[in-house]
Scaffold this motif. Structure first.
Motif, PDB file in Angstrom:
ATOM      1  N   HIS A   1      49.215  23.559  40.509  1.00 18.23           N
ATOM      2  CA  HIS A   1      49.752  25.004  39.900  1.00 18.23           C
ATOM      3  C   HIS A   1      49.366  25.516  38.470  1.00 18.23           C
ATOM      4  O   HIS A   1      49.198  26.557  38.224  1.00 18.23           O
ATOM      5  N   VAL A   2      49.178  24.206  37.443  1.00 12.71           N
ATOM      6  CA  VAL A   2      48.577  24.739  36.264  1.00 12.71           C
ATOM      7  C   VAL A   2      47.187  25.350  36.512  1.00 12.71           C
ATOM      8  O   VAL A   2      46.797  26.298  35.734  1.00 12.71           O
ATOM      9  N   VAL A   3      46.305  24.761  37.147  1.00 14.61           N
ATOM     10  CA  VAL A   3      45.027  25.231  37.465  1.00 14.61           C
ATOM     11  C   VAL A   3      45.126  26.610  38.199  1.00 14.61           C
ATOM     12  O   VAL A   3      44.254  27.648  37.650  1.00 14.61           O
ATOM     13  N   GLN A   4      45.829  26.962  39.297  1.00 15.47           N
ATOM     14  CA  GLN A   4      46.231  28.002  39.888  1.00 15.47           C
ATOM     15  C   GLN A   4      46.421  29.252  38.690  1.00 15.47           C
ATOM     16  O   GLN A   4      45.960  30.401  38.822  1.00 15.47           O
ATOM     17  N   LEU A   5      47.307  28.963  37.816  1.00  9.51           N
ATOM     18  CA  LEU A   5      47.873  29.902  36.792  1.00  9.51           C
ATOM     19  C   LEU A   5      46.581  30.125  35.813  1.00  9.51           C
ATOM     20  O   LEU A   5      46.638  31.362  35.432  1.00  9.51           O
ATOM     21  N   LEU A   6      45.970  29.345  35.621  1.00 12.63           N
ATOM     22  CA  LEU A   6      44.636  29.453  34.616  1.00 12.63           C
ATOM     23  C   LEU A   6      43.791  30.409  35.418  1.00 12.63           C
ATOM     24  O   LEU A   6      43.366  31.341  34.800  1.00 12.63           O
ATOM     25  N   GLN A   7      43.360  30.250  36.592  1.00 14.07           N
ATOM     26  CA  GLN A   7      42.661  31.143  37.553  1.00 14.07           C
ATOM     27  C   GLN A   7      43.306  32.659  37.404  1.00 14.07           C
ATOM     28  O   GLN A   7      42.595  33.561  37.045  1.00 14.07           O
ATOM     29  N   GLN A   8      44.537  32.860  37.586  1.00 19.09           N
ATOM     30  CA  GLN A   8      45.162  34.048  37.569  1.00 19.09           C
ATOM     31  C   GLN A   8      45.105  34.828  35.996  1.00 19.09           C
ATOM     32  O   GLN A   8      44.762  35.848  36.064  1.00 19.09           O
ATOM     33  N   ILE A   9      45.270  33.960  35.114  1.00 17.85           N
ATOM     34  CA  ILE A   9      45.165  34.487  33.803  1.00 17.85           C
ATOM     35  C   ILE A   9      43.818  35.024  33.241  1.00 17.85           C
ATOM     36  O   ILE A   9      43.569  36.031  32.813  1.00 17.85           O
ATOM     37  N   LEU A  10      42.979  34.143  33.839  1.00 17.02           N
ATOM     38  CA  LEU A  10      41.545  34.331  33.305  1.00 17.02           C
ATOM     39  C   LEU A  10      41.018  35.892  34.108  1.00 17.02           C
ATOM     40  O   LEU A  10      40.030  36.279  33.542  1.00 17.02           O
ATOM     41  N   ARG A  11      41.414  35.995  35.015  1.00 18.59           N
ATOM     42  CA  ARG A  11      41.293  37.279  35.779  1.00 18.59           C
ATOM     43  C   ARG A  11      42.009  38.487  35.513  1.00 18.59           C
ATOM     44  O   ARG A  11      41.625  39.622  35.911  1.00 18.59           O
ATOM     45  N   ILE A  12      42.735  38.259  34.376  1.00 16.48           N
ATOM     46  CA  ILE A  12      43.663  39.626  33.944  1.00 16.48           C
ATOM     47  C   ILE A  12      42.784  40.324  32.959  1.00 16.48           C
ATOM     48  O   ILE A  12      42.492  39.589  31.964  1.00 16.48           O
ATOM     49  N   ASP A  13      42.313  41.480  33.266  1.00 18.60           N
ATOM     50  CA  ASP A  13      41.709  42.302  32.168  1.00 18.60           C
ATOM     51  C   ASP A  13      42.476  43.095  31.187  1.00 18.60           C
ATOM     52  O   ASP A  13      42.202  43.180  30.051  1.00 18.60           O
ATOM     53  N   SER A  14      43.433  43.789  31.857  1.00 20.05           N
ATOM     54  CA  SER A  14      44.153  44.782  30.915  1.00 20.05           C
ATOM     55  C   SER A  14      45.575  44.985  31.591  1.00 20.05           C
ATOM     56  O   SER A  14      45.941  44.465  32.816  1.00 20.05           O
ATOM     57  N   LEU A  15      46.403  45.436  30.557  1.00 13.74           N
ATOM     58  CA  LEU A  15      47.972  45.572  31.062  1.00 13.74           C
ATOM     59  C   LEU A  15      48.132  47.187  31.114  1.00 13.74           C
ATOM     60  O   LEU A  15      47.902  47.846  29.932  1.00 13.74           O
ATOM     61  N   VAL A  16      48.769  47.628  31.956  1.00 10.78           N
ATOM     62  CA  VAL A  16      49.022  49.017  32.239  1.00 10.78           C
ATOM     63  C   VAL A  16      50.385  49.337  32.392  1.00 10.78           C
ATOM     64  O   VAL A  16      50.792  48.498  33.520  1.00 10.78           O
ATOM     65  N   SER A  17      50.910  50.175  31.836  1.00 16.47           N
ATOM     66  CA  SER A  17      52.266  50.534  31.775  1.00 16.47           C
ATOM     67  C   SER A  17      52.500  51.798  32.920  1.00 16.47           C
ATOM     68  O   SER A  17      51.849  52.736  32.615  1.00 16.47           O
ATOM     69  N   VAL A  18      53.280  51.436  33.811  1.00 18.69           N
ATOM     70  CA  VAL A  18      53.760  52.595  34.672  1.00 18.69           C
ATOM     71  C   VAL A  18      55.088  52.585  34.925  1.00 18.69           C
ATOM     72  O   VAL A  18      55.836  51.915  34.465  1.00 18.69           O
ATOM     73  N   LYS A  19      55.497  53.538  35.272  1.00 17.32           N
ATOM     74  CA  LYS A  19      56.806  54.034  35.733  1.00 17.32           C
ATOM     75  C   LYS A  19      57.544  52.773  36.736  1.00 17.32           C
ATOM     76  O   LYS A  19      58.690  52.439  36.529  1.00 17.32           O
ATOM     77  N   HIS A  20      56.701  52.672  37.816  1.00 17.49           N
ATOM     78  CA  HIS A  20      57.343  52.002  38.794  1.00 17.49           C
ATOM     79  C   HIS A  20      56.000  51.530  39.692  1.00 17.49           C
ATOM     80  O   HIS A  20      54.970  52.009  39.708  1.00 17.49           O
ATOM     81  N   LEU A  21      56.198  50.015  40.369  1.00 16.67           N
ATOM     82  CA  LEU A  21      55.024  49.454  41.451  1.00 16.67           C
ATOM     83  C   LEU A  21      55.031  50.261  42.506  1.00 16.67           C
ATOM     84  O   LEU A  21      56.411  50.745  43.239  1.00 16.67           O
ATOM     85  N   PRO A  22      53.964  50.557  43.285  1.00 12.69           N
ATOM     86  CA  PRO A  22      53.989  50.908  44.546  1.00 12.69           C
ATOM     87  C   PRO A  22      54.577  49.936  45.586  1.00 12.69           C
ATOM     88  O   PRO A  22      54.859  48.940  45.341  1.00 12.69           O
ATOM     89  N   GLU A  23      55.072  50.610  46.528  1.00 21.18           N
ATOM     90  CA  GLU A  23      55.836  49.821  47.725  1.00 21.18           C
ATOM     91  C   GLU A  23      54.783  48.926  48.264  1.00 21.18           C
ATOM     92  O   GLU A  23      53.604  49.283  48.465  1.00 21.18           O
ATOM     93  N   SER A  24      55.331  48.026  49.181  1.00 24.16           N
ATOM     94  CA  SER A  24      54.350  47.027  49.775  1.00 24.16           C
ATOM     95  C   SER A  24      53.432  47.570  50.714  1.00 24.16           C
ATOM     96  O   SER A  24      52.221  47.105  51.011  1.00 24.16           O
ATOM     97  N   ASP A  25      54.067  48.595  51.711  1.00 22.64           N
ATOM     98  CA  ASP A  25      53.334  49.202  52.703  1.00 22.64           C
ATOM     99  C   ASP A  25      52.437  50.308  52.310  1.00 22.64           C
ATOM    100  O   ASP A  25      51.630  50.745  52.887  1.00 22.64           O
TER     101      ASP A  25
END
Length: 591
Positions: free
Chosen positions: A560-584
């Protein structure tokens, strides 16, 4: 809308801040944290999960890390502090590598940013290869050679290992006396529920599923008064009790009702016309006669206890008492469902008016019991093969401590599950073990399959992390993949944060002779060694240490630590939005 770049240093800084709070409460010599709210509420605890849940981080990357930690804790019941300690060291090392590989400058150019992004992608891919191949096929088989394999058929051995595993988990969370009491209670309810060693794993899973029903809080008493009772406790008192006191002592026959005994009301509104008093009395007598017929049917089957979640009217209670049948109503449906499952009976449906043998259960006794300030009904079910009924009473000076004890025992059961339940594969999905590397261990390498891994423990005190460090370093010398080699070095240094913190929090005199590098050098020369969390000395005898940790839980944490490291390394930028899109609305095929 705004867009802000996210650096590895941001995640490393967040982990460093959280670890500075938790680091002193790690290990058996743990110090406690005092958590205070703006309204003056105070909580004193050393439980990592409780502290994490109390923190409110504003940064989204911090929330991502906290969600990953809590998700891991929800599965394994432990490892919150270990997760964060490893993650902090890994992120700090990655940040140092990125700074070293790119040109030093206060303001990064586009070329430097591109170099860093490329390096992060390469490292993320290397961590994937580490997770996909190196950990399950190289590291895990090597560690399993040092495992203490549990013989499920040897019940005394299983109980001894269970006591030591639960005690290891609880150490540092409470005083030594409280730890011993809670350890004995957890193991007692496990082995009272399981008929034999083969059902211990099933018993642990069932206790976790029914946890809120199994444990009852009894505030106002010392924790030493906590104990485990055979049978089931229903948190309701008798609405009516049979006049014959001996009827509920020796042998009890009970039935569970899903509906009330009285005839059901019509589904549609209706009007009843009566012409005289005789017809009116006939209407009332019909209702009473219907109830009497049902009670006579119950009486003919020997039923002397009636249990229902519905309300029982005074008329029904009067008729039950006349028939020498005790009744309990307003029982929570969850408690009745658990009782039906343990006694293998089906609830009775009044509309059928047929009482079969499958609708009645047998019990050794049914009596009134006082739990704190509440009167309850205690039913002692007759023992059968497989699962048995047991109920735990947890005492404490106040309700807050009772909840703290119960929460710790819930997590202790999850730790026991990680040891005993081997129905799920150890490895990353789709990866099987290298059987040829397990010939010298306690495993049958020819019969081992993806779901045929025996319950295994390992010496605690950071022994797992020291072994991972050793075998990752050996793998670095044998691999030609330069990026994978870097990932192995990062993880091998990150896992050492666990024994290093144990050593720092111990009572060992801090001098050059007792420094952690010296202890690590001596540990690598031994077959399997950990650090005593109290004295800070090396321990390589499992029998002497009596400190056990489930290998499966430790391996899951590493993945789980290695999986989280993979995810963090792939994050490039933080975008602020009003709401997230629906799953569909998400397009999974888009780049």
């Amino acid at each position: 809308m705004s867009c802000v770049s996210v650096d590895i240093s941001t995640a490393a800084s967040i982990c460093h801040t959280v670890c500075s709070i938790l680091q002193g409460s790690f290990g058996p010599n743990a110090l406690h944290n005092m958590i205070s709210t703006a309204t003056g509420q105070v909580l004193i605890t050393s439980d990592g999960s409780t502290i994490i849940k109390s923190l409110h981080l504003s940064h989204p990357v911090g929330n991502l890390i906290m969600d990953a930690v809590q998700s891991h804790h929800a599965i394994t019941g432990d490892g919150t502090k270990t997760f964060l300690l490893m993650l902090r060291e890994a992120l700090q090392t990655i940040h140092n590598i990125c700074e070293k590989e790119t040109t030093h400058s206060h303001i990064k150019s586009q070329v430097q940013k591109g170099q860093e992004q490329q390096l992060r992608i390469q490292m993320s891919q290397a961590f994937y290869r580490l997770l996909d191949h190196t950990l399950p096929e190289v590291i895990l088989p090597s560690i399993l050679k040092h495992a203490v394999v549990t013989d499920i058929d040897n019940l005394p051995q299983v109980r001894e290992y269970c006591l030591n595993t639960v005690r290891t988990f609880l150490s540092g969370k409470f005083t030594a006396r409280v730890v011993e009491i809670l350890t004995e209670i957890v193991c007692s309810i496990i082995f009272k529920t399981a008929a034999d060693g083969k059902h211990v794993s099933t018993a642990v899973l069932q206790l976790i599923d029914d946890f809120e029903l199994v444990w009852l809080e009894v505030p106002g008493k010392p924790v030493s008064s906590s104990h485990v009772l055979d049978g089931v406790i229903l948190q309701r008192d008798f609405a009516v009790k049979a006049e014959n006191p001996d009827a509920l002592k020796d042998s009890v026959t009970f039935a569970v009702l899903e509906t009330t005994l009285e005839p059901n009301k019509t589904e549609t509104p209706s009007t009843l016309y009566v012409r005289n008093e005789d017809e009116l009395s006939l209407v009332h007598s019909w209702k009473q006669q219907a109830v009497q017929a049902m009670i006579k049917e119950l009486e003919s089957k020997g039923v002397n206890v009636l249990l229902t979640s519905e309300h029982v009217s005074d008329m029904v209670l009067y008729l039950c008492k006349a028939a020498n049948i005790s009744a309990v109503h307003h029982i929570p449906k969850e408690e009745l469902q658990r009782l039906c499952r343990l006694s293998t009976l089906q609830p009775l449906v009044v509309s059928s008016w047929d009482v079969d043998s499958i609708n009645v259960g047998q019990a050794k006794f049914c009596k009134q019991i006082t739990c704190g300030q509440n009167r309850c009904v205690h039913i002692g079910l007759k023992e059968g093969s497989g699962m048995r009924a047991a109920q735990g009473l947890v005492c404490g000076p106040n309700p807050g401590l009772c909840k703290l004890f119960i929460n710790a025992m819930h997590n202790a059961l999850k730790v026991a599950r990680m040891w005993l339940d081997v129905t799920n594969n150890y490895c990353h999905p789709g990866i099987s073990l290298d059987h040829s590397s397990l010939k010298d261990s306690g495993y049958d390498s020819f019969n081992l399959t993806k779901c045929d891994v025996k319950p295994s423990l390992l010496l605690g005190g950071g022994a797992f992390e020291i072994l991972v460090h050793r075998y990752l370093r050996e793998h670095v010398d044998n691999t030609r993949d330069s990026k994978l080699s870097v990932a192995c070095k990062i993880l091998s240094e990150a896992v050492l944060s666990v024994p290093r913190t144990l050593h720092a929090n111990s009572h060992i005199p801090k001098c050059s002779m007792n420094s952690f590098p010296r202890l690590l050098a001596r540990a690598t020369m031994r077959d399997c060694a950990g650090i005593d969390g109290y004295s800070g000395q090396l321990v390589d005898s499992i029998a002497a240490a009596c400190v056990y940790e489930p290998i499966r839980a430790k391996y899951f944490l590493l993945c789980h630590v290695v999986q989280l490291l993979q995810q963090i390394l792939r994050i490039d930028s933080l975008v602020s939005v009003k709401h997230l899109p629906e799953s569909d609305q998400l397009d999974s095929d888009s780049d």
